[in-house]
Each structure stands twice: as C-alpha cells, then as structure tokens.
Design an enzyme around this catalytic site. Structure first.
Site, PDB file in Angstrom:
ATOM      1  N   LYS A  25       0.834  -1.207   0.000  1.00 45.77           N
ATOM      2  CA  LYS A  25       0.000   0.000   0.000  1.00 45.77           C
ATOM      3  C   LYS A  25       0.869   1.258   0.000  1.00 45.77           C
ATOM      4  CE  LYS A  25      -4.043   0.104   1.928  1.00 45.77           C
ATOM      5  NZ  LYS A  25      -4.592  -0.753   2.904  1.00 45.77           N
ATOM      6  N   ARG A 100      -3.253   2.742   8.659  1.00 53.01           N
ATOM      7  CA  ARG A 100      -3.492   1.479   7.941  1.00 53.01           C
ATOM      8  C   ARG A 100      -2.237   0.638   7.901  1.00 53.01           C
ATOM      9  NH1 ARG A 100      -7.447   3.063   3.480  1.00 53.01           N
ATOM     10  NH2 ARG A 100      -8.205   5.047   4.202  1.00 53.01           N
ATOM     11  N   GLY A 109      -7.604  -8.950   6.218  1.00 50.72           N
ATOM     12  CA  GLY A 109      -8.195  -9.291   7.511  1.00 50.72           C
ATOM     13  C   GLY A 109      -7.207  -9.307   8.656  1.00 50.72           C
ATOM     14  N   MET A 111      -5.474  -6.767   9.904  1.00 54.44           N
ATOM     15  CA  MET A 111      -5.631  -5.595  10.757  1.00 54.44           C
ATOM     16  C   MET A 111      -6.512  -4.591  10.031  1.00 54.44           C
ATOM     17  SD  MET A 111      -4.031  -3.391  13.186  1.00 54.44           S
ATOM     18  CE  MET A 111      -4.447  -1.681  13.354  1.00 54.44           C
ATOM     19  N   ARG A 344      -4.923  -0.300  -7.397  1.00 53.52           N
ATOM     20  CA  ARG A 344      -4.341  -1.653  -7.409  1.00 53.52           C
ATOM     21  C   ARG A 344      -4.863  -2.387  -8.625  1.00 53.52           C
ATOM     22  NH1 ARG A 344      -7.800  -3.729  -2.219  1.00 53.52           N
ATOM     23  NH2 ARG A 344      -9.815  -3.296  -3.133  1.00 53.52           N
ATOM     24  N   HIS A 462     -13.017 -43.634 -13.473  1.00 54.69           N
ATOM     25  CA  HIS A 462     -13.618 -43.725 -14.803  1.00 54.69           C
ATOM     26  C   HIS A 462     -14.487 -42.510 -15.102  1.00 54.69           C
ATOM     27  CE1 HIS A 462     -16.802 -45.048 -17.597  1.00 54.69           C
ATOM     28  NE2 HIS A 462     -15.770 -45.606 -18.231  1.00 54.69           N
ATOM     29  N   ARG A 570      -7.807 -44.832 -26.523  1.00 55.62           N
ATOM     30  CA  ARG A 570      -7.979 -46.035 -25.693  1.00 55.62           C
ATOM     31  C   ARG A 570      -8.948 -46.972 -26.419  1.00 55.62           C
ATOM     32  NH1 ARG A 570      -8.017 -41.919 -21.256  1.00 55.62           N
ATOM     33  NH2 ARG A 570      -6.562 -42.544 -19.619  1.00 55.62           N
ATOM     34  N   ARG A 626      -3.547 -47.096 -28.545  1.00 62.03           N
ATOM     35  CA  ARG A 626      -3.059 -48.026 -27.520  1.00 62.03           C
ATOM     36  C   ARG A 626      -3.804 -49.350 -27.622  1.00 62.03           C
ATOM     37  NH1 ARG A 626      -3.919 -46.743 -21.311  1.00 62.03           N
ATOM     38  NH2 ARG A 626      -6.061 -47.292 -21.837  1.00 62.03           N
ATOM     39  N   GLU A 767       4.735 -46.623 -17.501  1.00 62.54           N
ATOM     40  CA  GLU A 767       3.731 -46.583 -16.429  1.00 62.54           C
ATOM     41  C   GLU A 767       4.207 -47.307 -15.169  1.00 62.54           C
ATOM     42  OE1 GLU A 767      -0.513 -46.861 -18.283  1.00 62.54           O
ATOM     43  OE2 GLU A 767       0.717 -48.389 -19.254  1.00 62.54           O
ATOM     44  N   SER A 786       5.318 -42.816 -24.161  1.00 59.62           N
ATOM     45  CA  SER A 786       4.307 -41.891 -23.672  1.00 59.62           C
ATOM     46  C   SER A 786       4.149 -42.166 -22.179  1.00 59.62           C
ATOM     47  CB  SER A 786       2.989 -42.113 -24.404  1.00 59.62           C
ATOM     48  OG  SER A 786       2.014 -41.255 -23.863  1.00 59.62           O
ATOM     49  N   GLY A 788       2.471 -42.688 -19.070  1.00 59.05           N
ATOM     50  CA  GLY A 788       1.120 -42.924 -18.549  1.00 59.05           C
ATOM     51  C   GLY A 788       1.175 -42.609 -17.063  1.00 59.05           C
ATOM     52  N   THR A 789       1.059 -41.330 -16.774  1.00 57.99           N
ATOM     53  CA  THR A 789       1.346 -40.906 -15.400  1.00 57.99           C
ATOM     54  C   THR A 789       0.232 -41.240 -14.416  1.00 57.99           C
ATOM     55  OG1 THR A 789       0.703 -38.733 -16.190  1.00 57.99           O
ATOM     56  CG2 THR A 789       3.049 -39.113 -15.841  1.00 57.99           C
ATOM     57  N   ASN A 790      -0.923 -41.671 -14.912  1.00 62.07           N
ATOM     58  CA  ASN A 790      -1.943 -42.144 -13.966  1.00 62.07           C
ATOM     59  C   ASN A 790      -1.418 -43.416 -13.303  1.00 62.07           C
ATOM     60  OD1 ASN A 790      -3.516 -40.155 -15.096  1.00 62.07           O
ATOM     61  ND2 ASN A 790      -4.596 -41.554 -16.457  1.00 62.07           N
ATOM     62  N   ASP A 791      -1.005 -44.355 -14.151  1.00 65.10           N
ATOM     63  CA  ASP A 791      -0.461 -45.594 -13.587  1.00 65.10           C
ATOM     64  C   ASP A 791       0.913 -45.372 -12.957  1.00 65.10           C
ATOM     65  OD1 ASP A 791      -2.231 -47.835 -13.775  1.00 65.10           O
ATOM     66  OD2 ASP A 791      -2.171 -47.587 -15.947  1.00 65.10           O
ATOM     67  N   CYS A 854       0.601 -38.827 -21.654  1.00 66.28           N
ATOM     68  CA  CYS A 854      -0.834 -38.930 -21.949  1.00 66.28           C
ATOM     69  C   CYS A 854      -1.658 -39.186 -20.691  1.00 66.28           C
ATOM     70  CB  CYS A 854      -1.103 -40.005 -22.989  1.00 66.28           C
ATOM     71  SG  CYS A 854      -0.742 -41.658 -22.400  1.00 66.28           S
ATOM     72  N   TYR A 874       5.600 -33.429 -26.543  1.00 69.72           N
ATOM     73  CA  TYR A 874       4.216 -32.967 -26.483  1.00 69.72           C
ATOM     74  C   TYR A 874       3.574 -33.356 -25.161  1.00 69.72           C
ATOM     75  CZ  TYR A 874       3.065 -37.850 -27.192  1.00 69.72           C
ATOM     76  OH  TYR A 874       2.977 -39.196 -27.013  1.00 69.72           O
TER      77      TYR A 874
HETATM   78  C1  PEP Z   1      -2.086 -43.690 -17.604  1.00 67.89           C
HETATM   79  O1  PEP Z   1      -1.913 -44.671 -16.881  1.00 67.89           O
HETATM   80  O2  PEP Z   1      -1.608 -42.585 -17.337  1.00 67.89           O
HETATM   81  C2  PEP Z   1      -2.899 -43.801 -18.815  1.00 67.89           C
HETATM   82  C3  PEP Z   1      -3.009 -42.778 -19.650  1.00 67.89           C
HETATM   83  O3  PEP Z   1      -3.572 -44.951 -19.002  1.00 67.89           O
HETATM   84  P1  PEP Z   1      -4.934 -45.349 -18.270  1.00 67.89           P
HETATM   85  O4  PEP Z   1      -5.380 -44.157 -17.505  1.00 67.89           O
HETATM   86  O5  PEP Z   1      -5.872 -45.736 -19.348  1.00 67.89           O
HETATM   87  O6  PEP Z   1      -4.494 -46.486 -17.428  1.00 67.89           O
HETATM   88 MG    MG Z   2      -2.367 -46.626 -17.717  1.00 69.99          MG
END
Ligand code: PEP
Ligand code: MG
Length: 901
Positions: A25, A100, A109, A111, A344, A462, A570, A626, A767, A786, A788-791, A854, A874
């Site tokens: 301020k 102030r 919040g 003062m 501001r 899912h 998929r 895949r 994965e 690729s 597969g960062t979920n797994d 992916c 990518y």
């Molecule tokens: C993953 O595992 O990141 C992936 C893209 O495959 P799925 O989610 O289908 O297992």
């Molecule tokens: Mg997977």
C-alpha cells in the site's frame, strides 16, 4: 552521535520499487504521489521499524519503538499539517488521519484500518462546524471510539454493538442512519464509559497519544495469532514486518460538491475499455459499501461534476498506463477536489482477463508475451465450459461437496441409470447422471448427460476421465451423499433427491445443489480474443499439444481446439459399446483358440471402421493407438451380481422344473465360472496391459491388423495417415520385445497384402517405475514413449488409483501430508525424477525418440511446466483441456526464459 536510521518516508520519498520497505500500500501511495496525482498527504513507517519494534524477534525482548521513530513521526506530522493547512488536535481546523497496515504481500483481515484518528471532544466541534453537520461529526466520533477500542485496545466488538442495538431498540428504529444527534451523543458517552471500564483509564483525548497507540497496535497485529496463522498457511516469512501508513482523512460528505466512489479502468466483467464503477454524492466510503443508498453510475459524475470527471478520467488512464494493467481505484471528492485513495490491479472475470490482455497487447501497452502470461490457465477453462449464472446460483441450496473432477457447471434431472439417461438425453432433456460410481458400461448414458455425479471415485476414476474427455462437468467422490441405484434416489443428510428431481452440479468447485441454476453455454468459435491469445501462445510454446480422444467425434473437436495429434486413443472404450460387448464377452469366454479367433474375426471390421474414422479425422497428424489395456473382467458382468442372480435361478429352477429356466441357469453358471476364474485380488496390478497381449496374442494381433488395414485403405484413398501403435504397461524390456516383434511382423504382413506402406511407429507407455529405470534397454525397441502418469503415479506411490482419493488422499492434501493430489499434479520429486531418468537414459540410446505424456497430468498447468523442463515433445490431454494446455505450455516456455536469465 550517529544519525538515527530513517524509519519514516513521506509519500513523495518512496516509490513502487520499495515494496519490501514500505509494503504494497505504501509503495502504491508513493508511486501515485510521485506521478503527480492528488493523494492526500501522508507518510509510511517502514517494515524495518516494525522489526526493530520486536528487537528483531529476539526471544524475551521488550517491544518498543526504536530510537528516533517517534521523533520522525512527529516531524512527518508537522509536514502533513503544513501541507494540509490543518492542525492535528486543532479545534478550529482539525487534521484527522487514517492509520493502515500494509505488508509487502496483502494480508486481508490481518488488521483493520482506524479512520478519523485525531477526534476528541474539541476537534469534534471543529468537524461539526466544517461539515455543517453535527450529526455526522458525532457519528464519526462514535465510530472512531468503537474502532479504536476494538482494534487498538482489543475490546470485544460485541460490547460496542450491544450498546448500539439497545439505543436503536429504545428509540424504535432499525437502521444506524435513523439515529439522531441526541442518540449519537448518548452512545458516545456510553462507549467512553465502556472504554474506561475495560481499559481502566479514560478514552485518550490527546491525538498524539491516539496515534502512538494505533501505530503500536499495527506493529502488534503483525505477530497476532491471526496474522501468524495466515502467514504459515501462505508460506510468508514472519520477519518481513508490516509497514504503517498514516494518511490525511478527506471527506466526501461535505455537501453536493463532494462524493466518493470506486471505479475500474475497464469493465471487470466483460473487459470492455470504459470506466466502470459507481459513486455517491455527498457520502463517505462506508455508505457505498453498506448499500444504504443506491450509488450512481460513474458516468453520472460527468453530469454532476464535469471538471472532476474529466480529471478522474485522465488520472485513471494515466494509472493504467503507468501500471500497465487494469486498475481498481478508490477516490473521494472533497468540495470539488479529487483525491485518489487507492490504486491496485483489479480483479476480473475470465472473459475480461482474456479481453484485457489481448486488447492491451494490441494497444501496445504490453507485449504479446506479457498478454500470454497475464491470463490464468483456469480462466481459459472457464470460458469453454457451461457456467452458472451467478445471480441464479446465489438462490440455490447447497446439498453436498465432492471432488471437482471435471470442470464446468450443469443443471438437470437427476437420473440414476444410464439407459434412462440416454433415452431422456436423446429427447433433449437435461440430465445429470448420478451413480455410486461409473463403469465403461455407463458410457452411453454419460454421452447423453449434461453432467456426472458419483458418490465414489477420484480424479482418475472412470467417471472423471471420461467426463473430462467429453468436456462434461463431473463431481466425483461425493461421499456426503448416499446413492441408492436400486431405489433411484440419493440422500444427503435428511434430504432426498428422487429420480427426475432437478439438481445442479459444479465440476469446477465440487458443489452439488438442489434445484435448477441457470447456465450460460460456451462457444469456442465465437471467442475471438481467446483464439487470438492462443495463436500468440502457439508461437511461443516448445511443447506440442495433442489430445486423448477415443472417437472420431472427439478427434474432430480436439482439432478445432488446436490439437496437433492424438496422444492416446484407448481402444477398449470401443469394445464397451452395446453392440460389441456381447461379441467381446464371447471372445473372452472362448474355450479354444479357434473359437476365439471366430469372434475376433467379427470384431476386426468393426475396429477397422473405428480406426478409419479417427485416422481420417486426424489426417496429416500422428495418432497413437493403444492396444487393449484393462483387466478382462471389466468386460464381463460383475461377479457379486452374477452370484446373486445364479442363486436366485437355482432356487427358481429347482422349484419350477421349467426347461427354459434350466437352460438360462446353466448359461449363467457357465458365465459365473468364467468370471470367477478371472477374479483377481488387485486387478489393476494383475493381468492387464501388455500382459494380456502376451498371454492372449490373438486380441492384439487383431487390433494391429485393424489399424494397418485402416491405414492402408486410407492411404490408398490419398489420406495422409501416421498411426503409432502403443503397447501398455511394460515393466521389462522382454515384454515389449515379445509384443513388438510379433505385432510389427503382422503390420508388415498387412502392408504387403494391401500393397502399400504407411508411415508408422511402435512404442510403449511408461507406467511402471522399472520401465523408467531401465529406459536404456527399452529404447532399443521403442520408437516412442508416452508417460502414462496415472499408472506411473499409482505404481510409484503404491496408491491404488481407484481407492486412494476416496479413502485418504484428500485428507492427505488437506493435512498437508502431500502438497497436492499427485493424480492431478505431477509429483516432481518422485514421479518427476523417474521421468527425468527415463528421458535421459532413453535419449542416450535413441536420440530421436519421441517422448510425450498422456496421463491426466497432460492437461494440468503445473505438470505441463515440468514436461517443458524435461524437454518432452508434447503433452496429450482430454479434448476440452487442449486450449488450456496451449496456454500453459507457452507460459512454461516464458517462465523458463525468465529463469535462464
Ligand atoms: C495412464 O496410466 O496414465 C494412462 C493414460 O492410461 P490409463 O489411464 O488408461 O491407465
Ligand atoms: Mg495406464
């Protein structure tokens, strides 16, 4: 004797660069003063003074003003008196000030402000005379006593409130404004008595005493519990200290040539370049906020006070140019003179943020790079999704809160089974599909729904994955509701929602509401500013942006959003469709290879048709397909349900001796045996991914044949195709070798049969940690990776992705055991480290290996930044996140440039 340190800066002695010393301020007020703008005279006590007050936080140190501070405050006050021509404590022409706090980072919040400091029994009379309004003066005085008592001396607010309420009651009025001067005088007397009772001394009449105490209180508030907790939460250092600003009070309620208002330099809701705001004639700031009187549009100021409006317009334009951003301004007009009290950067909606950034770049006020950095990725998301009308939302009743699994808002009829959802959806009814959790068998219902609500499941469940792919709002893991699919209802506490009742969900916040909330639909093609901004982003980013899409329809939409390839198709979703599932089930349950092959032969043309559709939609661009991944039981009926059914049939068949029942029973018993034989304790770590292809090679062979037949047919038609075959869940190089060698042979066979060759690649998903760690071996075969960062997240943490979010992960994040949900934002230190090793080892063996991601993280801005740092080719994300990813990828590139400087 050494000259004491400089603790106090008059506004004109500071500047915008001095935020550390003067706070946000103070630096702003200095900057405006130096720009020649009309800022009420004042000064800032530095953050260093605050730290010195605490003797730099030495344990046990006494808290006191550092030597020289008070003298500097006194001479600064003299300067302000001279500048304003008023006297602090002068009954004839009293100078009043506000005190102030103002740390480097805004700490809302922490003062409150103390206004009207300098009022006492004598100066009060001066104020009454000057304003010609005794009632106003007493009102200001009673507010000041309460504010000072509460904020500076720590008296409970409710004790002041009680006095006020009693006064209103005894006079039979409802509003503060209805209290007359006599009433206010009485309240002042009672406030003072309360003060004496609480503090043990009279309310300080000496303005300097008031000032000294108020400054001490601001310093004191820095280490108050509220402020310490806030800083801990926001990770702000405790030794920054707060500055204290002392600003001359100006009054907007000195007649019709006075007023007060707030204004934005552009419309904060649309971004349009017009002054936007409101003001009240003959009023103080509080009146605008309290909504006692209806303010006028700022344009009205042009009629009421043309000269002031003209000046204000110039000031607004100058401040915007100076700060190179839309400003949120506070001003007061005192007897025809404009005073600026605050500037501001203004808060704005997503649409305004994009329009303002693009317009300012076109005006040459900022660069295109800056425009790209100005917009929050989440703002892009908001623009592409249906959103609630805010007014309508305010009226709705909140039912529960779950995980904000896929953004966007939706409203519709609660429907508890996918068939009805599909039917009603096709009849153009708005439907929210509500399930305990979804499975691939629900997809037909999801496709026709406007939103998805599930009781169980997390960000990679899912429901969440499919919803994001379809651009559908989804609230998942909403454990506060109980979904009864049998009875077609849900309960939340003692409320029940039955089939056909209207509900509304916000996938952006996770909120679930009872009833209908009006929504505003999105149209990408009409978002001209967004399209412009993203075209600038495309020129900056290094990462490609691809899409996860399973159907030609999604591929087409992804391309419209700017996708440059498909990073994950998929194929199992194609197997799940109603007309195919029975063939798939028979194929799985086949007893001999020949029988299995006969069903695969039926599936081949269907899959070929799928691939023709998607490859055609993506002509000229790479499409990663895949091979089958999920455990086979996912294609079969649920074991428990089947068991119940068979038991029932057994009872009925033995009683009725009906040949039809007996036939049905033996069919179901057969199925039960098969399902039972395929049951696994940990299916996600069981027979899935490439393990399926290795144990049942006919399925993947059929899929590869379908891919290459589709590609060859299209190539012959002149379509430019680039299929890439992806083998999932590889952990050991020999798994890849086994599959790739056989499948590539099949591909070559098809191309020979068709008499045409296509450009293709074979590669794998990463994965499993072991795959990342042995990337040098795997790259001998794979032409692309690729992530597969979920797994990979699941296997690195050892968290079951289907269970973790519902059971403990959200708590982990809440309790700060984890900094973020690793299924939403890549875990840099663990998963990220594996990715780094994988990239380095892979590139050593195959320098041109194509590497992307992916997993769901491919659409998350923080994760995209890591992907940029790792030098991936990518990111691939759900269709509706493609535009966000384009922006986030550009921002990652720009941030890298900054870091490398
Ligand atoms: C993953 O595992 O990141 C992936 C893209 O495959 P799925 O989610 O289908 O297992
Ligand atoms: Mg997977």
């Amino acid at each position: 004797m050494a000259t004491p340190k400089k603790w106090v800066y008059l506004f004109h002695e500071g500047n915008a660069q001095m935020r550390d010393l003067l706070g946000g301020k103070g630096a702003g007020l200095s900057e405006m003063t130096n720009a020649g703008l009309p800022v009420p005279p004042g000064f800032t006590i530095t953050t260093e003074a605050c730290n010195a007050y605490y003797d730099n936080y030495r344990p046990g140190a006494e808290k006191r003003f550092p030597p020289g501070l008070w003298d500097q405050v006194l001479s600064a006050m003299q300067w302000v008196e001279k500048k304003t021509g008023k006297g602090f404590g002068d009954p004839q022409n009293p100078l009043l000030v506000s005190v102030r706090s103002g740390a480097k980072f805004s700490m809302p919040g922490m003062m409150d402000t103390v206004l009207n400091l300098g009022l006492n029994e004598e100066t009060l009379q001066g104020l009454a005379r000057l304003t010609g309004n005794e009632r106003f003066a007493y009102d200001a005085y009673r507010r000041f006593i309460a504010m000072f008592g509460r904020i500076v001396m720590g008296i409970e607010a409710k004790k002041f409130d009680e006095i006020l309420e009693r006064a209103k009651e005894s006079r039979g009025v409802k509003l503060d404004t209805e209290l007359d001067t006599a009433a206010l005088k009485e309240i002042v007397a009672q406030y003072k008595a309360l003060y004496k009772e609480e503090i043990g001394s009279e309310f300080p009449g000496d303005p300097y005493e008031q000032l000294r105490l108020a400054i001490g209180a601001v310093f004191g508030s820095w280490m108050g519990k509220r402020a310490v907790d806030y800083r801990n939460a926001q990770k702000i250092a405790h030794d920054l200290g707060t500055a204290v600003n002392i600003v001359t009070m100006v009054f907007g309620n000195m007649g019709d040539d006075s007023g007060t208002g707030v204004a934005f330099t552009r419309n904060p809701s649309t971004g349009e370049k017009v002054l936007y705001g409101e003001y009240l004639q003959n009023a103080q700031g509080e009146d605008v906020v309290a909504g006692i009187r209806t303010p006028k549009k700022i344009a009205q100021l042009a009629q009421d006070m043309p000269a002031v409006y003209e000046q204000f317009q110039q000031v607004a334009a100058m401040l915007e140019k100076h700060y190179r951003d839309m400003q949120d301004l506070e001003f007061t007009v005192e007897r025809g003179k404009l005073w600026m009290l605050q500037t501001r950067s203004g808060k704005r909606t997503a649409a305004a943020a994009i329009k303002i950034a693009v317009d300012m770049a076109k005006e040459g006020l900022i660069t295109r790079e800056e425009a790209v950095l100005r917009v929050e990725p989440a703002d892009v998301n908001k623009l592409l999704l249906p959103r609630f009308d805010e007014e309508s939302k305010k009226k709705a009743q909140l039912l529960a809160k779950g995980l904000n699994a896929s953004p966007g808002d939706a409203t519709g009829l609660a429907i508890f089974d996918p068939d009805t959802a599909e039917r009603l959806g096709k009849e153009k009814k708005s439907v929210i599909l509500v399930r305990a959790e979804t499975s691939p068998e629900d997809v037909h219902g999801m496709l026709q729904a406007k939103g998805i609500l599930t009781q169980r499941g997390g960000a990679t469940s899912h429901a969440a994955v499919v919803a994001r792919m379809l651009g559908l709002p989804c609230v998942a893991g909403c454990e506060a509701i109980r979904v009864d699919e049998e009875q077609h209802l849900l309960t939340a506490g003692n409320l029940t929602v039955r089939e056909g009742d209207e509900i509304s969900i916000s996938g952006s916040t996770g909120e679930v509401f009872l009833g209908r909330i009006q929504t505003i639909p999105p149209e990408f093609e009409k978002e001209a500013d967004l399209i412009t901004l993203l075209s600038w982003a495309d020129k900056i980013r290094k990462l490609g942006v691809w899409a996860n899409a399973d159907y030609p329809r999604d591929a087409v939409q992804s391309r419209k959003f700017g996708a440059e390839g498909i990073g994950l198709c998929r194929t199992e979703h194609m197997f799940m469709e109603v007309d195919r599932l029975p063939i798939v089930q028979k194929m799985i349950l086949s007893k001999t290879d020949a029988e299995r092959q006969s069903y695969l032969d039926q599936l081949l043309p269907i899959q070929r048709g799928d691939f023709i559709g998607i490859l055609k939609a993506m002509a000229g661009l790479p499409v990663i397909i895949r091979l089958i991944d999920p455990p086979l039981h996912e294609f079969l009926p649920n074991y428990e349900e089947l068991l119940v059914e068979v038991t029932g049939l057994r009872v009925a068949a033995s009683a009725a001796k009906d040949p039809e029942l007996t036939r049905l029973l033996s069919e179901k018993e057969e199925m039960l045996k098969a399902v039972s034989s395929m049951r696994e304790a940990n299916p996600m770590l069981g027979l899935r991914g490439c393990r399926l292809g290795i144990t049942m090679p006919q399925i993947t062979t059929m899929q590869v044949r379908a891919i290459f037949e589709a590609a060859c047919i299209l190539k012959k038609e002149g379509v430019d195709v680039h299929p890439e075959v992806m083998i999932p869940l590889v952990g050991h190089v020999n798994e890849l070798k086994n599959q790739q060698v056989a499948l590539e042979a099949e591909a070559k066979k098809v191309m020979a049969e068709q008499g045409v060759t296509v450009d293709y690649k074979f590669g794998t998903m990463i994965e499993i940690p072991r795959a990342a760690l042995t990337s040098d071996q795997i790259a001998e075969y794979a032409q692309f990776y690729s992530f597969g960062t979920n797994d990979l997240t699941q296997t690195t943490f050892g968290y079951s992705r289907d269970d973790a979010e519902g059971k403990f992960l959200l708590k982990y994040v809440e309790d700060k055991i984890l900094p973020a949900n690793p299924f939403q934002t890549l875990d840099r230190d663990g998963v990220g480290a594996l990715m780094r090793i994988c990239v380095e080892k892979g590139r050593k063996v195959r320098p041109d290996i194509e590497i992307g991601i992916c997993g769901e993280h491919g659409g998350d801005p923080a994760s995209i930044q890591l992907c940029h740092e790792l030098g991936l080719k990518y990111v691939s994300c759900s269709t509706y996140r493609v535009p966000v990813a384009r922006l986030a990828a550009a921002q990652a590139a720009l941030q890298q440039v900054e870091k490398d400087k």
